[in-house]
Design a protein around this motif. Structure first.
Motif, PDB file in Angstrom:
ATOM      1  N   THR A 181      51.458  38.786  33.180  1.00 32.60           N
ATOM      2  CA  THR A 181      51.072  37.784  34.169  1.00 32.60           C
ATOM      3  C   THR A 181      49.598  37.931  34.533  1.00 32.60           C
ATOM      4  N   TYR A 182      48.837  36.835  34.372  1.00 31.88           N
ATOM      5  CA  TYR A 182      47.428  36.800  34.743  1.00 31.88           C
ATOM      6  C   TYR A 182      47.280  35.933  35.992  1.00 31.88           C
ATOM      7  N   THR A 183      46.504  36.405  36.962  1.00 33.08           N
ATOM      8  CA  THR A 183      46.268  35.662  38.193  1.00 33.08           C
ATOM      9  C   THR A 183      44.776  35.654  38.500  1.00 33.08           C
ATOM     10  N   VAL A 184      44.246  34.462  38.737  1.00 31.50           N
ATOM     11  CA  VAL A 184      42.839  34.296  39.105  1.00 31.50           C
ATOM     12  C   VAL A 184      42.795  33.686  40.506  1.00 31.50           C
ATOM     13  N   THR A 185      42.060  34.319  41.411  1.00 32.06           N
ATOM     14  CA  THR A 185      41.990  33.858  42.792  1.00 32.06           C
ATOM     15  C   THR A 185      40.535  33.743  43.239  1.00 32.06           C
ATOM     16  N   GLY A 186      40.218  32.634  43.895  1.00 33.95           N
ATOM     17  CA  GLY A 186      38.892  32.434  44.468  1.00 33.95           C
ATOM     18  C   GLY A 186      39.017  31.985  45.912  1.00 33.95           C
ATOM     19  N   VAL A 187      38.187  32.542  46.800  1.00 32.70           N
ATOM     20  CA  VAL A 187      38.253  32.227  48.231  1.00 32.70           C
ATOM     21  C   VAL A 187      36.852  31.992  48.773  1.00 32.70           C
ATOM     22  N   GLN A 188      36.687  30.900  49.531  1.00 32.46           N
ATOM     23  CA  GLN A 188      35.456  30.664  50.275  1.00 32.46           C
ATOM     24  C   GLN A 188      35.744  30.882  51.755  1.00 32.46           C
ATOM     25  N   ASP A 189      35.064  31.856  52.350  1.00 35.02           N
ATOM     26  CA  ASP A 189      35.281  32.194  53.749  1.00 35.02           C
ATOM     27  C   ASP A 189      34.802  31.064  54.656  1.00 35.02           C
ATOM     28  N   ALA A 190      35.656  30.675  55.601  1.00 35.48           N
ATOM     29  CA  ALA A 190      35.326  29.543  56.465  1.00 35.48           C
ATOM     30  C   ALA A 190      34.185  29.858  57.426  1.00 35.48           C
ATOM     31  N   ASP A 191      34.018  31.116  57.785  1.00 36.54           N
ATOM     32  CA  ASP A 191      32.989  31.487  58.752  1.00 36.54           C
ATOM     33  C   ASP A 191      31.633  31.751  58.093  1.00 36.54           C
ATOM     34  N   THR A 192      31.635  32.450  56.968  1.00 36.63           N
ATOM     35  CA  THR A 192      30.381  32.830  56.318  1.00 36.63           C
ATOM     36  C   THR A 192      30.016  31.963  55.127  1.00 36.63           C
ATOM     37  N   ASN A 193      30.992  31.180  54.623  1.00 34.78           N
ATOM     38  CA  ASN A 193      30.826  30.358  53.419  1.00 34.78           C
ATOM     39  C   ASN A 193      30.626  31.190  52.159  1.00 34.78           C
ATOM     40  N   LEU A 194      30.794  32.509  52.257  1.00 32.90           N
ATOM     41  CA  LEU A 194      30.683  33.364  51.091  1.00 32.90           C
ATOM     42  C   LEU A 194      31.902  33.199  50.193  1.00 32.90           C
ATOM     43  N   ILE A 195      31.670  33.253  48.880  1.00 35.82           N
ATOM     44  CA  ILE A 195      32.748  33.086  47.914  1.00 35.82           C
ATOM     45  C   ILE A 195      33.072  34.432  47.280  1.00 35.82           C
ATOM     46  N   SER A 196      34.335  34.761  47.227  1.00 35.29           N
ATOM     47  CA  SER A 196      34.797  35.992  46.585  1.00 35.29           C
ATOM     48  C   SER A 196      36.024  35.667  45.751  1.00 35.29           C
ATOM     49  N   GLY A 197      36.390  36.590  44.885  1.00 36.77           N
ATOM     50  CA  GLY A 197      37.553  36.346  44.044  1.00 36.77           C
ATOM     51  C   GLY A 197      37.957  37.577  43.273  1.00 36.77           C
ATOM     52  N   ASP A 198      39.016  37.424  42.508  1.00 38.60           N
ATOM     53  CA  ASP A 198      39.486  38.530  41.685  1.00 38.60           C
ATOM     54  C   ASP A 198      40.322  37.991  40.528  1.00 38.60           C
ATOM     55  N   VAL A 199      40.424  38.808  39.507  1.00 45.32           N
ATOM     56  CA  VAL A 199      41.268  38.522  38.346  1.00 45.32           C
ATOM     57  C   VAL A 199      42.216  39.698  38.195  1.00 45.32           C
ATOM     58  N   SER A 200      43.513  39.419  38.084  1.00 49.21           N
ATOM     59  CA  SER A 200      44.480  40.501  37.949  1.00 49.21           C
ATOM     60  C   SER A 200      45.376  40.287  36.737  1.00 49.21           C
ATOM     61  N   MET A 201      45.879  41.392  36.221  1.00 50.77           N
ATOM     62  CA  MET A 201      46.801  41.362  35.088  1.00 50.77           C
ATOM     63  C   MET A 201      47.962  42.297  35.399  1.00 50.77           C
ATOM     64  N   LYS A 202      49.183  41.788  35.310  1.00 48.62           N
ATOM     65  CA  LYS A 202      50.375  42.592  35.561  1.00 48.62           C
ATOM     66  C   LYS A 202      51.244  42.609  34.312  1.00 48.62           C
ATOM     67  N   MET A 203      51.612  43.797  33.880  1.00 45.07           N
ATOM     68  CA  MET A 203      52.402  43.921  32.661  1.00 45.07           C
ATOM     69  C   MET A 203      53.363  45.100  32.775  1.00 45.07           C
ATOM     70  N   GLY A 204      54.341  45.133  31.903  1.00 49.05           N
ATOM     71  CA  GLY A 204      55.276  46.233  31.863  1.00 49.05           C
ATOM     72  C   GLY A 204      54.911  47.219  30.769  1.00 49.05           C
TER      73      GLY A 204
END
Length: 276
Positions: free
Chosen positions: A36-59
């Motif tokens: 399972t691959y998950t890509v997440t991006g977030v823009q902070d409402a207060d600072t407008n800064l953008i952050s994110g992450d990419v994750s991989m889950k496997m057995g």
């Protein structure tokens, strides 16, 4: 059996889930090899800064391995071992590498039976912070506690107590003593009718004598989404709409307004789009 974080969950989920002011996009996919691959991006409402992450889950050898890379440069990897030959026992080992190259590690264990659950966690350093929780339950009554001890400062930093009564109809009343007994939290969640739930929470600070009462409702929609409303005694009204755009694609819209404010406000709308 409940773990400590589940106590008070009926009200907690209704009054917190889907309420956001940030802009968030999540994309998730699972391959034929069950990776399972998950890509997440977030823009902070207060600072407008953008952050994110990419994750991989496997057995791997029957155990779950999750690796995550953050836009800050931090890298983490977590291994969950749940085939240890002891019923209800699982162990997690976490390693992390910061953007500066500093390495850290931690480990935790969870034991869960029909009547008792317990967890213990620690960072793997020369002077670790130890954390532990325990819950015992019978006949719908659950009593739990959480503590943390900083070995470097030789100080107990967390000492919390939680008592719940939950019935099979998804109702729960919960009382918590937090911050070493200086803050009390009483909550109640109830599924009043099929597809309609209510919750209320009363928070009281025993030092300052300040209190906040929050109440909300959750109505399930025909498309599998939900419509939530909550208001607190400070005058903050919040609304959250979760809508299913397509199979495995959900959109959450949320906003808040201060009903007591005399200053004209521009309401921020939080958006969370999840595509699987």
């Amino acid at each position: 059996m409940f773990v400590y974080g589940d106590l008070g969950k009926a009200a907690k989920k209704l009054l917190t889930d889907n309420y956001t002011s940030d802009q968030k996009l999540t994309f998730k996919t699972t391959t034929a090899q069950k990776v399972t691959y998950t890509v997440t991006g977030v823009q902070d409402a207060d600072t407008n800064l953008i952050s994110g992450d990419v994750s991989m889950k496997m057995g791997v050898a029957g155990h779950a391995v999750t690796t995550k890379l953050f836009t800050s440069g931090k890298l983490t990897s977590e291994v969950t071992l749940d085939r240890l030959g002891v019923e209800g026992l699982s162990v997690k080992v976490l390693g992390a590498l910061s953007d500066s190259g500093a390495a850290s590690a931690g480990a935790s264990a969870e034991w869960n039976t029909p009547s008792v659950s317990a967890t213990i966690a620690s960072d793997l350093s020369s002077k670790p912070t130890l954390r532990a929780t325990a819950v015992a339950g019978h006949g719908g009554v659950y009593v739990g506690g959480e503590t943390a001890y900083d070995t470097e400062k030789n100080e107990t930093t967390v000492a919390d107590l939680s008592v719940s009564y939950a019935d099979r109809f998804e109702s729960e009343i919960n009382l918590q003593l937090l911050k070493k007994g200086t803050r009390a939290l009483l909550s109640y969640g109830h599924e009043a009718a099929p597809g309609f739930a209510v919750a209320a929470q009363y928070a009281y600070d025993l030092k300052t004598h300040e209190s906040v009462l929050t109440a909300g409702t959750n109505t399930l929609l025909a498309d599998g989404g939900s419509f939530k409303v909550k208001v607190d005694s400070l005058g903050l009204l919040s609304v959250a709409l979760k809508h299913t755009l397509h199979t495995n694609t959900t959109l959450v819209l949320s906003t808040s307004v201060d009903l007591k404010s005399e200053v004209k406000q521009t309401s921020k709308v939080g958006i969370a789009l999840c595509i699987e």
